[in-house]
Design a protein around this motif. Structure first.
Motif, PDB file in Angstrom:
ATOM      1  N   LYS A   1      -0.422  -6.146   0.485  1.00 18.73           N
ATOM      2  CA  LYS A   1      -0.925  -6.171  -0.660  1.00 18.73           C
ATOM      3  C   LYS A   1      -2.424  -7.323  -0.598  1.00 18.73           C
ATOM      4  O   LYS A   1      -2.536  -8.058   0.382  1.00 18.73           O
ATOM      5  CB  LYS A   1      -1.057  -7.245  -1.748  1.00 18.73           C
ATOM      6  CG  LYS A   1      -1.085  -7.080  -2.712  1.00 18.73           C
ATOM      7  CD  LYS A   1       0.232  -7.186  -4.322  1.00 18.73           C
ATOM      8  CE  LYS A   1      -0.470  -7.143  -5.397  1.00 18.73           C
ATOM      9  NZ  LYS A   1       0.575  -8.036  -6.234  1.00 18.73           N
ATOM     10  N   MET A   2      -3.580  -6.576  -0.566  1.00 24.83           N
ATOM     11  CA  MET A   2      -5.005  -6.835  -0.162  1.00 24.83           C
ATOM     12  C   MET A   2      -5.310  -8.121  -1.049  1.00 24.83           C
ATOM     13  O   MET A   2      -5.567  -7.663  -2.085  1.00 24.83           O
ATOM     14  CB  MET A   2      -5.845  -6.276   0.726  1.00 24.83           C
ATOM     15  CG  MET A   2      -5.457  -5.162   1.081  1.00 24.83           C
ATOM     16  SD  MET A   2      -5.442  -5.697   2.852  1.00 24.83           S
ATOM     17  CE  MET A   2      -7.609  -5.640   3.335  1.00 24.83           C
TER      18      MET A   2
ATOM     19  N   PRO B   1       0.915  -1.108   0.618  1.00 21.29           N
ATOM     20  CA  PRO B   1      -0.344   0.082  -0.299  1.00 21.29           C
ATOM     21  C   PRO B   1       0.505   1.085   0.029  1.00 21.29           C
ATOM     22  O   PRO B   1       0.607   2.549  -0.582  1.00 21.29           O
ATOM     23  CB  PRO B   1      -0.899  -0.195   1.373  1.00 21.29           C
ATOM     24  CG  PRO B   1      -0.498  -1.366   1.407  1.00 21.29           C
ATOM     25  CD  PRO B   1       0.436  -1.968   0.849  1.00 21.29           C
ATOM     26  N   VAL B   2       1.664   1.478   0.609  1.00 21.58           N
ATOM     27  CA  VAL B   2       2.929   2.236   0.651  1.00 21.58           C
ATOM     28  C   VAL B   2       2.873   2.643  -0.917  1.00 21.58           C
ATOM     29  O   VAL B   2       2.993   3.989  -0.888  1.00 21.58           O
ATOM     30  CB  VAL B   2       4.625   1.953   1.423  1.00 21.58           C
ATOM     31  CG1 VAL B   2       5.055   3.530   0.677  1.00 21.58           C
ATOM     32  CG2 VAL B   2       3.781   2.164   2.734  1.00 21.58           C
ATOM     33  N   TYR B   3       3.335   1.625  -1.795  1.00 20.48           N
ATOM     34  CA  TYR B   3       3.591   1.856  -3.001  1.00 20.48           C
ATOM     35  C   TYR B   3       2.857   2.524  -3.984  1.00 20.48           C
ATOM     36  O   TYR B   3       2.615   2.740  -4.795  1.00 20.48           O
ATOM     37  CB  TYR B   3       4.444   0.235  -3.478  1.00 20.48           C
ATOM     38  CG  TYR B   3       6.004   0.970  -3.225  1.00 20.48           C
ATOM     39  CD1 TYR B   3       7.246   1.238  -3.608  1.00 20.48           C
ATOM     40  CD2 TYR B   3       6.074   0.287  -1.261  1.00 20.48           C
ATOM     41  CE1 TYR B   3       8.526   1.049  -3.146  1.00 20.48           C
ATOM     42  CE2 TYR B   3       7.619   0.016  -1.296  1.00 20.48           C
ATOM     43  CZ  TYR B   3       8.820   0.439  -2.255  1.00 20.48           C
ATOM     44  OH  TYR B   3       9.801   0.919  -1.114  1.00 20.48           O
ATOM     45  N   GLU B   4       1.965   2.199  -2.938  1.00 19.10           N
ATOM     46  CA  GLU B   4       0.404   2.694  -4.447  1.00 19.10           C
ATOM     47  C   GLU B   4      -0.180   3.803  -3.767  1.00 19.10           C
ATOM     48  O   GLU B   4      -0.393   4.595  -5.290  1.00 19.10           O
ATOM     49  CB  GLU B   4      -0.730   1.440  -3.628  1.00 19.10           C
ATOM     50  CG  GLU B   4      -0.947   0.378  -4.692  1.00 19.10           C
ATOM     51  CD  GLU B   4      -2.371  -0.508  -4.286  1.00 19.10           C
ATOM     52  OE1 GLU B   4      -2.883  -1.021  -4.846  1.00 19.10           O
ATOM     53  OE2 GLU B   4      -2.532  -0.354  -2.607  1.00 19.10           O
ATOM     54  N   PHE B   5       0.253   4.168  -2.450  1.00 12.87           N
ATOM     55  CA  PHE B   5      -0.074   5.477  -2.386  1.00 12.87           C
ATOM     56  C   PHE B   5       1.246   6.979  -3.066  1.00 12.87           C
ATOM     57  O   PHE B   5       1.220   7.027  -3.419  1.00 12.87           O
ATOM     58  CB  PHE B   5       0.753   5.273  -0.996  1.00 12.87           C
ATOM     59  CG  PHE B   5       1.078   7.136  -0.606  1.00 12.87           C
ATOM     60  CD1 PHE B   5      -0.957   7.825  -0.296  1.00 12.87           C
ATOM     61  CD2 PHE B   5       1.489   8.082   0.092  1.00 12.87           C
ATOM     62  CE1 PHE B   5      -0.673   9.292   0.849  1.00 12.87           C
ATOM     63  CE2 PHE B   5       1.347   9.617   0.054  1.00 12.87           C
ATOM     64  CZ  PHE B   5       0.541   9.828   0.649  1.00 12.87           C
ATOM     65  N   LEU B   6       2.584   6.204  -3.098  1.00 11.56           N
ATOM     66  CA  LEU B   6       3.097   6.625  -3.967  1.00 11.56           C
ATOM     67  C   LEU B   6       3.633   6.814  -5.307  1.00 11.56           C
ATOM     68  O   LEU B   6       3.555   7.569  -6.050  1.00 11.56           O
ATOM     69  CB  LEU B   6       4.951   5.675  -3.987  1.00 11.56           C
ATOM     70  CG  LEU B   6       6.416   6.188  -4.534  1.00 11.56           C
ATOM     71  CD1 LEU B   6       6.895   7.286  -4.286  1.00 11.56           C
ATOM     72  CD2 LEU B   6       7.396   4.647  -3.923  1.00 11.56           C
TER      73      LEU B   6
END
Length: 236
Positions: free
Chosen positions: A204-205, A42-47
């Motif tokens: 990751k979900m 999720p950090v990299y989705e945000f990024l």
């Protein structure tokens, strides 16, 4: 001993065993390489969203590991230049596996990398909790950040992950862990202005064993599911 704004009585794990030169075996074994695609995703989705929204043409990942999540960044932002920095073993992996990115081996606590390598956007995801002296990482990040740049940090939120009364990390790879207020105070003490501070799901979900352990089991036991803190900051 310096407390780095962590509560009195907290017990640190004494050695950074993730260091190539300290570990008895390679930290980046096959199991951990696979987990690297799942944890902090999720950090990299945000990024990725941040890159799109701000038209960022270069991002530097300090502590990129084996770069599995940077594959997602490259697919979503193919025109953005990616720079990855980590220890020898994961960087050799990145160089052998990926046809994108520029990869540098360095020691955040004893740097030998050229001083003019900088970026307007830096991500440093779940690195700081592994280091014996996190002040050295703060100085490293500031040295690589453009004057008007932004950095995205992430690290576990101790109270959400362990419970408010916890005074040590049972994860032997973590030297120390901060709660929300402690981490923000620590960043401010190093001259950062916090622009955004949020809690995310840690993985990751996607249904797998990690999802069962980190989401399903925690939900069954009424534990917080969002325990990874993400901070967007810039230098004052």
């Amino acid at each position: 001993m310096k407390d780095y704004f962590i509560k009195k009585g907290y017990e640190v794990n004494p050695v950074n065993i993730t260091n190539d030169k300290v570990s008895d075996v390679n930290y980046w074994n096959e199991r951990r390489n696979l987990a690297a695609e799942v944890y902090q995703f999720p950090v990299y989705e945000f990024l990725s969203d941040y890159i799109k929204e701000n038209n960022i043409n270069r991002v530097m990942d300090i502590g990129c590991g084996v770069g599995r999540k940077l594959v997602h960044i490259h697919k979503q932002n193919p025109d953005t230049k990616i720079i990855g920095i980590d220890q020898d073993d994961p960087i050799e992996y990145c160089k052998s596996k990926y046809d994108f990115g520029t990869w540098y081996s360095d020691d955040f606590e004893n740097s030998s990398l050229e001083h003019d390598l900088k970026s307007k956007l830096i991500v440093c995801s779940d690195v700081i909790e592994h280091l014996t002296d996190p002040d050295l990482l703060m100085n490293y990040v500031k040295g690589k950040l453009d004057a008007d740049g932004t950095v995205i940090f992430s690290t576990p939120e101790r109270d959400a992950l362990r419970g408010i009364g916890c005074n040590y990390s049972p994860n032997i790879h973590h030297v120390r862990e901060w709660n929300y207020d402690e981490f923000e105070k620590y960043l401010v003490s190093h001259g950062f202005e916090v622009l955004e501070h949020l809690l995310q799901y840690p993985i990751k979900m996607k249904w797998n064993k990690i999802f069962f352990n980190e989401i399903v089991k925690r939900a069954i036991n009424f534990k917080p599911l969002k325990y990874n803190q993400v901070v967007v900051a810039r230098l004052k």
